[in-house]
Design a protein around this motif. Structure first.
Motif, PDB file in Angstrom:
ATOM      1  N   UNK A 144       0.739  -1.112  -0.053  1.00  0.00           N
ATOM      2  CA  UNK A 144       0.071   0.259   0.067  1.00  0.00           C
ATOM      3  C   UNK A 144       0.928   1.252  -0.008  1.00  0.00           C
ATOM      4  N   UNK A 145       2.020   1.111   0.788  1.00  0.00           N
ATOM      5  CA  UNK A 145       2.762   2.536   0.755  1.00  0.00           C
ATOM      6  C   UNK A 145       3.505   2.477  -0.751  1.00  0.00           C
TER       7      UNK A 145
ATOM      8  N   UNK B  99       1.991   1.593  -3.451  1.00  0.00           N
ATOM      9  CA  UNK B  99       0.965   2.089  -4.483  1.00  0.00           C
ATOM     10  C   UNK B  99       0.919   3.737  -4.062  1.00  0.00           C
ATOM     11  N   UNK B 100       0.980   4.057  -2.814  1.00  0.00           N
ATOM     12  CA  UNK B 100       0.651   5.522  -2.557  1.00  0.00           C
ATOM     13  C   UNK B 100       1.870   6.235  -3.067  1.00  0.00           C
ATOM     14  N   UNK B 101       3.052   5.673  -2.977  1.00  0.00           N
ATOM     15  CA  UNK B 101       4.274   6.554  -3.759  1.00  0.00           C
ATOM     16  C   UNK B 101       3.912   6.403  -5.309  1.00  0.00           C
TER      17      UNK B 101
END
Lengths: 260, 262
Positions: A154-155, A157-159
């Motif tokens: 998820x991190x 994907x956020x980036x």
């Protein structure tokens, strides 16, 4: 009465008491002739030998040789392990190419390779450093690889949603996320390196802690052997303290469990 | 596939171009069709709320607009400058708060821009904090700052307040509206909370089984929606398949929290 009671109470919870009593018993055994010096030297004798060796420079010289073996071997092993882990962790093809080989390597006990390394590299510094390097590859590889694969998607994907390039994602998300695992691997590698050093140094060495021990064995100098054992223990402690210090600096962002 | 327009045509004048334009959009995973035949336009500066039950395709649609899922051969236009706020703040725990906001910024005084954005969400005092020390509301405000510092023309919010307590959530509504008023990005926010939708949106789009089943444009200004809320809520809940019970409605709450803005 109250004072003696208090003293006995505080002695009852003192953790240094039993080692001290052990040393005293050992010393008494040596003095009374119960423990012959050829079996085990007295603590006082060990201490004075340690001082003599420190003053004469014999200890520092040999320690330096052993230290260099560890540092060079570790540097090579950790670098190779980290590079292989990056290759296997960051790409599917890399994983297919590298991981099976590493799993095969894992099944071979490093020390069993000693005869082969002597055949290949002779009895100089090379086989010793090669053994240490070879042994320290795997812990770093395994931990960094699983650390990379365990990075929170998820991190990532956020980036990605903020338009970070592939290289930036690796630099800002994957590598920092895998750092705790890398440090665990480093800690294992350090202790494995010291273990391998002990054995590798017994291969016909002309300097180093292992050489000191071998030499002392030939002259039945149990005091020198015990001094070297102590040095090995201190090396292990120092290695652990080093990784702890690195962890405290590199992982400041983790809320410490102890503090709360 | 070839007969379809490929998008990015600039025939009409730019000010009338929608920032988002989907035509006959379909998305499926294997045999499972999540979204089918969906048309959607979002005008510049418009605040759209996407409402739907779990599994209705809301998040899939948002991920498409965010560019997180590939859309080969589909007629999809989204602006290049867009930013997402996820339900979990997704801050990098190993970077200080201001560095999280500055992540991926390249031009200008990056630190200054991050600082300004954090001041705007009321976190000027937590610039050098570690993300794991923030509360849930603070983390979401950092995520908002991180999205807005990019001056996006499309801001995507994926149930950003679902995990917050009721009071913090109302404060976040005010904050989002004031930021939206100042920066005027087009907003698409996903939620399953009907009252949240009524309080914030210009337009509510109701999604069910991958299709738009209802669209409601709300003309009443925010803060004066107590009158329309009850009818709207029962229409939306009805379309969602819910039961609407008469009784003391939370319309007053809507008026209360949206009214704080005016």
């Amino acid at each position: 009465m109250a004072i003696s009671h208090r003293i006995s109470a505080s002695l009852g919870s003192a953790r240094w008491l039993s080692p001290l009593l052990f040393l005293l018993a050992w010393e008494a055994g040596s003095r009374s002739g119960l423990i012959p010096e050829r079996t085990l030297a007295a603590p006082s004798k060990v201490l004075s030998t340690l001082l003599d060796m420190a003053v004469s420079g014999e200890l520092a010289d040999n320690l330096w040789v052993s230290f260099l073996r560890i540092v060079i071997g570790l540097a090579i092993g950790v670098t190779v392990g980290a590079v292989l882990a990056l290759v296997a962790g960051l790409s599917r093809q890399g994983e297919v190419a590298v991981d099976p080989l590493m799993q095969i390597k894992r099944t071979i006990p490093t020390l069993a390779l000693t005869p082969l390394f002597i055949v290949w590299f002779g009895i100089g510094e090379t086989p010793k450093i090669a053994l240490i390097a070879f042994a320290s590859i795997f812990p770093v590889y395994l931990n960094l690889y699983s650390g990379i694969r365990g990075v929170d998607l998820r991190l990532l994907e956020g980036a990605r949603s903020f338009g970070l390039s592939c290289a930036e994602q690796i630099l800002h998300v994957i590598l920092p996320g895998a750092l705790p695992s890398l440090l665990v691997g480093l800690r294992y590698s350090l202790s494995v390196a010291i273990l391998v050093l002990v054995v590798a140094e017994q291969i016909n060495a002309s300097a180093g802690l292992g050489y000191l021990i071998n030499n002392a064995r030939d002259f039945m100098r149990t005091d020198i052997i015990v001094v070297c054992l102590m040095i090995y223990a201190v090396l292990g402690l120092a290695a652990d303290a080093l990784v702890r210090a690195i962890e405290n600096r590199a992982l400041v962002w983790r809320p410490s469990i102890v503090a709360q | 596939m070839d007969a379809r327009p490929t998008g990015f045509s600039r025939v009409t004048a730019p000010q009338f171009d929608p920032v988002v334009r989907l035509r006959d959009f379909t998305r499926s995973f294997g045999d499972n069709t999540i979204i089918s035949g969906l048309d959607l336009d979002i005008a510049p500066g418009e605040f759209v709320i996407l409402l739907g039950r779990s599994g209705s395709g809301k998040t899939t649609l948002l991920r498409t607009l965010a560019g997180l899922d590939p859309t080969p051969g589909q007629n999809v236009i989204v602006p290049a400058s867009r930013a997402v706020v996820f339900q979990d703040a997704r801050l990098l725990p190993w970077k200080k708060v201001w560095r999280n906001v500055a992540l991926g910024l390249r031009q200008g005084d990056v630190r200054q821009r991050a600082e300004d954005a954090l001041r705007e969400v009321g976190l000027g005092h937590r610039l050098d904090a570690w993300p794991l020390t923030l509360s849930g509301g603070e983390a979401q405000r950092v995520a908002l700052a991180r999205a807005l510092v990019r001056e996006p023309s499309l801001l995507l919010l994926d149930e950003p307040f679902a995990a917050l307590d009721a009071l913090t959530r109302l404060r976040m509504h005010e904050l989002v509206l004031s930021l939206w008023t100042r920066h005027r990005p087009a907003v698409m926010m996903v939620t399953h909370d009907v009252d949240e939708a009524i309080a914030l949106a210009d337009r509510v789009v109701l999604l069910d089984h991958g299709r738009i089943v209802l669209q409601e444009r709300i003309e009443a200004p925010r803060g004066e929606r107590g009158q329309v809320a009850r009818a709207l809520r029962s229409r939306l809940l009805g379309a969602l398949g819910g039961q609407v019970l008469e009784g003391p409605s939370p319309a007053e709450i809507i008026a209360l929290h949206a009214g704080g803005l005016a």
